[in-house]
Design an enzyme around this catalytic site. Structure first.
Site, PDB file in Angstrom:
ATOM      1  N   PRO A   1      -6.760  -2.085  -4.098  1.00 24.38           N
ATOM      2  CA  PRO A   1      -6.960  -3.511  -3.872  1.00 24.38           C
ATOM      3  C   PRO A   1      -5.732  -4.354  -4.177  1.00 24.38           C
ATOM      4  CG  PRO A   1      -8.294  -2.744  -5.731  1.00 24.38           C
ATOM      5  CD  PRO A   1      -7.690  -1.548  -5.098  1.00 24.38           C
ATOM      6  N   ASN A   2      -5.502  -5.276  -3.278  1.00 29.94           N
ATOM      7  CA  ASN A   2      -4.471  -6.302  -3.367  1.00 29.94           C
ATOM      8  C   ASN A   2      -3.051  -5.801  -3.129  1.00 29.94           C
ATOM      9  OD1 ASN A   2      -6.348  -8.447  -4.003  1.00 29.94           O
ATOM     10  ND2 ASN A   2      -6.559  -7.436  -5.989  1.00 29.94           N
TER      11      ASN A   2
ATOM     12  N   ARG B   1       2.089 -11.614  -3.283  1.00 28.94           N
ATOM     13  CA  ARG B   1       1.297 -11.720  -4.514  1.00 28.94           C
ATOM     14  C   ARG B   1       2.193 -11.620  -5.740  1.00 28.94           C
ATOM     15  NH1 ARG B   1      -2.039  -6.807  -7.097  1.00 28.94           N
ATOM     16  NH2 ARG B   1      -2.959  -7.927  -8.842  1.00 28.94           N
TER      17      ARG B   1
ATOM     18  N   TYR C   1       5.339  -8.137  -9.003  1.00 27.97           N
ATOM     19  CA  TYR C   1       5.265  -7.082  -7.996  1.00 27.97           C
ATOM     20  C   TYR C   1       6.431  -7.069  -7.004  1.00 27.97           C
ATOM     21  CZ  TYR C   1       0.565  -6.737  -9.826  1.00 27.97           C
ATOM     22  OH  TYR C   1      -0.511  -6.578 -10.666  1.00 27.97           O
TER      23      TYR C   1
ATOM     24  N   ASN D   1      -2.032   4.547  -6.068  1.00 27.19           N
ATOM     25  CA  ASN D   1      -2.014   3.306  -6.832  1.00 27.19           C
ATOM     26  C   ASN D   1      -3.393   2.692  -6.631  1.00 27.19           C
ATOM     27  OD1 ASN D   1      -1.808   0.722  -7.861  1.00 27.19           O
ATOM     28  ND2 ASN D   1       0.265   0.390  -7.112  1.00 27.19           N
TER      29      ASN D   1
ATOM     30  N   ALA E   1      -6.618  -2.334  -9.562  1.00 28.70           N
ATOM     31  CA  ALA E   1      -7.558  -2.648 -10.642  1.00 28.70           C
ATOM     32  C   ALA E   1      -8.643  -1.578 -10.809  1.00 28.70           C
ATOM     33  CB  ALA E   1      -8.201  -4.008 -10.404  1.00 28.70           C
TER      34      ALA E   1
ATOM     35  N   HIS F   1      -8.742   0.945 -13.847  1.00 28.28           N
ATOM     36  CA  HIS F   1      -9.304   0.631 -15.151  1.00 28.28           C
ATOM     37  C   HIS F   1     -10.835   0.653 -15.181  1.00 28.28           C
ATOM     38  CE1 HIS F   1      -5.163  -0.532 -15.528  1.00 28.28           C
ATOM     39  NE2 HIS F   1      -5.339  -1.416 -14.571  1.00 28.28           N
TER      40      HIS F   1
ATOM     41  N   ASP G   1     -13.737  11.141 -10.384  1.00 30.56           N
ATOM     42  CA  ASP G   1     -14.503  12.272  -9.869  1.00 30.56           C
ATOM     43  C   ASP G   1     -13.928  12.767  -8.539  1.00 30.56           C
ATOM     44  OD1 ASP G   1     -16.189  12.200 -12.050  1.00 30.56           O
ATOM     45  OD2 ASP G   1     -17.828  11.192 -10.981  1.00 30.56           O
TER      46      ASP G   1
ATOM     47  N   GLU H   1      -0.723   9.261 -10.325  1.00 30.63           N
ATOM     48  CA  GLU H   1      -1.090   7.852 -10.472  1.00 30.63           C
ATOM     49  C   GLU H   1       0.190   7.029 -10.592  1.00 30.63           C
ATOM     50  OE1 GLU H   1      -3.101   5.067 -13.963  1.00 30.63           O
ATOM     51  OE2 GLU H   1      -3.561   7.208 -13.922  1.00 30.63           O
TER      52      GLU H   1
ATOM     53  N   HIS I   1       1.901   2.915 -10.765  1.00 32.22           N
ATOM     54  CA  HIS I   1       1.755   1.463 -10.916  1.00 32.22           C
ATOM     55  C   HIS I   1       3.127   0.837 -10.759  1.00 32.22           C
ATOM     56  CE1 HIS I   1      -2.338   1.914 -12.291  1.00 32.22           C
ATOM     57  NE2 HIS I   1      -1.903   2.922 -13.035  1.00 32.22           N
ATOM     58  N   ILE I   2       3.172  -0.283 -10.093  1.00 30.13           N
ATOM     59  CA  ILE I   2       4.428  -0.992  -9.872  1.00 30.13           C
ATOM     60  C   ILE I   2       4.904  -1.622 -11.179  1.00 30.13           C
ATOM     61  CG2 ILE I   2       5.473  -2.933  -8.634  1.00 30.13           C
ATOM     62  CD1 ILE I   2       3.379  -2.235  -6.360  1.00 30.13           C
ATOM     63  N   SER I   3       3.991  -2.260 -11.887  1.00 27.38           N
ATOM     64  CA  SER I   3       4.335  -2.902 -13.163  1.00 27.38           C
ATOM     65  C   SER I   3       4.096  -1.922 -14.308  1.00 27.38           C
ATOM     66  CB  SER I   3       3.484  -4.158 -13.374  1.00 27.38           C
ATOM     67  OG  SER I   3       2.120  -3.809 -13.567  1.00 27.38           O
TER      68      SER I   3
ATOM     69  N   ARG J   1       1.158  -5.451 -20.230  1.00 30.47           N
ATOM     70  CA  ARG J   1       0.314  -6.501 -19.668  1.00 30.47           C
ATOM     71  C   ARG J   1      -0.976  -6.644 -20.477  1.00 30.47           C
ATOM     72  NH1 ARG J   1       0.019  -5.966 -13.465  1.00 30.47           N
ATOM     73  NH2 ARG J   1      -0.703  -8.109 -13.720  1.00 30.47           N
TER      74      ARG J   1
ATOM     75  N   ARG K   1      -5.677  -3.528 -19.111  1.00 27.07           N
ATOM     76  CA  ARG K   1      -4.889  -2.679 -18.212  1.00 27.07           C
ATOM     77  C   ARG K   1      -4.307  -1.459 -18.921  1.00 27.07           C
ATOM     78  NH1 ARG K   1      -4.187  -5.626 -13.414  1.00 27.07           N
ATOM     79  NH2 ARG K   1      -4.229  -7.877 -13.736  1.00 27.07           N
TER      80      ARG K   1
END
Length: 140
Positions: A9-10, A17, A22, A71, A74, A77, A84, A95, A97-99, A104, A108
C-alpha cells in the site's frame, strides 16, 4: 534468475508521497535503472494496495520464481496472513523498506513478516531494492 518485486500500500505514490522520507523518484522510474544494472535478472513488478491481492501474487509466483523482494508497506506491521503466505511458498523472500523503520514511530518497529523472510533490508532509500536483488543473486 526470475525475481518478483511486490510493493504494498501507498508505494504507488512514490515520488509524490512524503518525499522527505521516501524520495522524489517513482518506483517505475527506479525499476528502469534496476533492470539496467541487472540485465541477467528477469524482474517482474507488482503493486497493490490490497492485502489479499498481495497474498495471491505471492501464491502465484512463489513456487516458480527464484526470489521475491517484498515491501509490504504498512501490512508489514499487521499481517499474519502475509506471513503465512511467505511461509507457504518455496521462493526466498526478502523484506525491504525504503525508510529506516526503526527510527520512526514505535508501531513500525515490529514486523509480522520478518520471521518468515530470509532477510530484511531497510533504510537505504530505493537502493534497499538493489541490495535485496543482490542478496538473491548471491543465493543462486
Amino acid at each position: 534468475m526470475k525475481i518478483q518485486i511486490i510493493n504494498g500500500p501507498n508505494i504507488n505514490l512514490l515520488g509524490k508521497r512524503e518525499p522527505s522520507i521516501y524520495g522524489a523518484v517513482s518506483f517505475e522510474d527506479y525499476l528502469v535503472e534496476l533492470r539496467r544494472v541487472y540485465p541477467d535478472a528477469e524482474m517482474a513488478y507488482y503493486q497493490s494496495n490490497v492485502e489479499g491481492e498481495m497474498i495471491n501474487k505471492i501464491h502465484e509466483v512463489g513456487f516458480d520464481y527464484d526470489g521475491i523482494v517484498l515491501n509490504a508497506g504498512a501490512y508489514t506491521h499487521t499481517s499474519i496472513a502475509l506471513q503465512d503466505a511467505i511461509r507457504a511458498v518455496t521462493a526466498p523472500v526478502i523484506e525491504v523498506h525504503i525508510s529506516n523503520v526503526h527510527t520512526r514511530e514505535e508501531f513500525r518497529h515490529k514486523s509480522m513478516i520478518s520471521c518468515a523472510c530470509v532477510g530484511v533490508i531497510c533504510g537505504f532509500g530505493l537502493h534497499s531494492y538493489r541490495l535485496a536483488v543482490e542478496a538473491l543473486l548471491m543465493r543462486k
